[in-house]
Design an enzyme around this catalytic site. Structure first.
Site, PDB file in Angstrom:
ATOM      1  CG  ASP A  51      10.415   4.802   6.718  1.00  0.00           C
ATOM      2  OD1 ASP A  51       9.278   5.246   7.278  1.00  0.00           O
ATOM      3  OD2 ASP A  51      10.868   5.570   5.712  1.00  0.00           O
ATOM      4  CD  GLU A 189       2.226  10.319   7.163  1.00  0.00           C
ATOM      5  OE1 GLU A 189       2.715   9.221   6.539  1.00  0.00           O
ATOM      6  OE2 GLU A 189       2.527  10.662   8.300  1.00  0.00           O
TER       7      GLU A 189
HETATM    8  O1  KIV Z   1       6.547   4.351   8.456  1.00  0.00           O
HETATM    9  C1  KIV Z   1       5.478   4.214   8.820  1.00  0.00           C
HETATM   10  O2  KIV Z   1       4.959   3.958  10.060  1.00  0.00           O
HETATM   11  C2  KIV Z   1       4.628   4.699   7.701  1.00  0.00           C
HETATM   12  C3  KIV Z   1       2.984   5.050   8.167  1.00  0.00           C
HETATM   13  C4  KIV Z   1       2.970   6.276   8.875  1.00  0.00           C
HETATM   14  C5  KIV Z   1       2.043   4.695   7.077  1.00  0.00           C
HETATM   15  O3  KIV Z   1       4.903   4.795   6.531  1.00  0.00           O
END
Ligand code: KIV
Length: 271
Positions: A51, A189
């Site tokens: 997202d 994260e």
């Molecule tokens: O939306 C995204 O790119 C993510 C990554 C940062 C893991 O969730």
């Protein structure tokens, strides 16, 4: 072989085996057909239709505004391109928190319309009912803990998470709960490396980090960040493999110059 004639070699079982054998998992985001095709050729294991498309594709400040339909559009474009990697799609904000019945119908809609392989959701105990119900339908779910961008208004900033013992403890409990509930993998994260390594050691499922150190089972980066297309985002964990921003800028400038000067098209470039 799937009915589409595609031959995805990365499955949830394969990821478990990779962890058991100590083979690191490479994951990257993609949102469109053309770049997903290149990423597939490079031998990536998992493509995340993140997202983060809300930020890098649409220019929103947070990931909150992206809709279910927009995520499905990006996922369809990526799925059309790839043969080997697993395609995981982020469930967008508001489609699984709070109401597990709605979570299941959102999950089924994404899977039916995109033909992706799995979904990712952010959070632990707070969303566990939704996670359990989605998994009960046969859809593989990847968890996401630590800095969870869909909760940015609760955190108030994008700083490193779980530095305090109480938050680290909750993260460990949430990670175990997600594994017990049936998640096939977990993203961590922006947390201390020691905590990332500890969670990876305590779980059987693969733990994939973004700013979670080298002691986890794999890494994920946002494509536009690692290619150096985005310029205003420089967290310590980000390794830039290119400076595409500058290369693209130079190419666009040359094009503008060539058109305006009458140099393009030349004799060979016309019929
Ligand atoms: O939306 C995204 O790119 C993510 C990554 C940062 C893991 O969730």
């Amino acid at each position: 072989m799937s009915i589409e004639g595609k031959n995805r070699i990365i499955t949830t079982q394969r990821l478990l085996e990779m962890k058991e054998k100590g083979h690191k998992i490479a994951m990257i985001t993609a949102y469109d057909y053309t770049s997903a095709k290149i990423v597939d050729k490079a031998g990536i294991d998992i493509i995340l239709v993140g997202d983060s498309a809300a930020n890098v594709m649409a220019g929103h400040e947070t990931t909150l505004p992206i809709t279910l339909e927009q995520m499905i559009y990006h996922a369809q474009s990526v799925v059309r391109a790839v043969k080997n990697p697993m395609v995981v799609v982020d469930m967008p904000f508001g489609t699984y928190q709070g109401n597990s019945k709605y979570a299941v119908s959102s999950a089924i809609k994404i899977m039916k319309e995109s033909e992706a392989d799995a979904l990712k959701v952010e959070g632990g105990l707070e969303v566990i009912e939704s996670v359990a119900r989605i998994i009960s339908t046969g859809i593989p779910v990847m968890g996401h803990l630590g800095l969870t961008p869909q909760s940015i208004h609760k955190f108030g900033s994008y700083t490193v998470r779980a530095k305090e013992e109480s938050e680290a403890q909750k993260l460990i409990e949430d990670a175990k709960l997600l594994e017990q509930t049936g998640c096939f993998a977990l993203v961590l994260e922006k947390i201390p490396a020691a905590l990332g390594e500890r969670v990876s050691k305590e779980l059987k499922i693969p733990v994939i980090g973004i700013g979670a150190g080298g002691g986890v089972d794999g890494q994920v980066l946002v494509m536009h960040d690692m290619l150096g297309i985005t310029q205003d985002f420089s967290p310590r964990f980000l390794r830039r493999y290119h400076n595409l921003h500058d290369e693209m800028l130079a190419a666009f400038k040359s094009y503008v110059y060539d058109v305006k000067s009458g140099d393009f098209p030349n004799e060979k470039e016309q019929y």
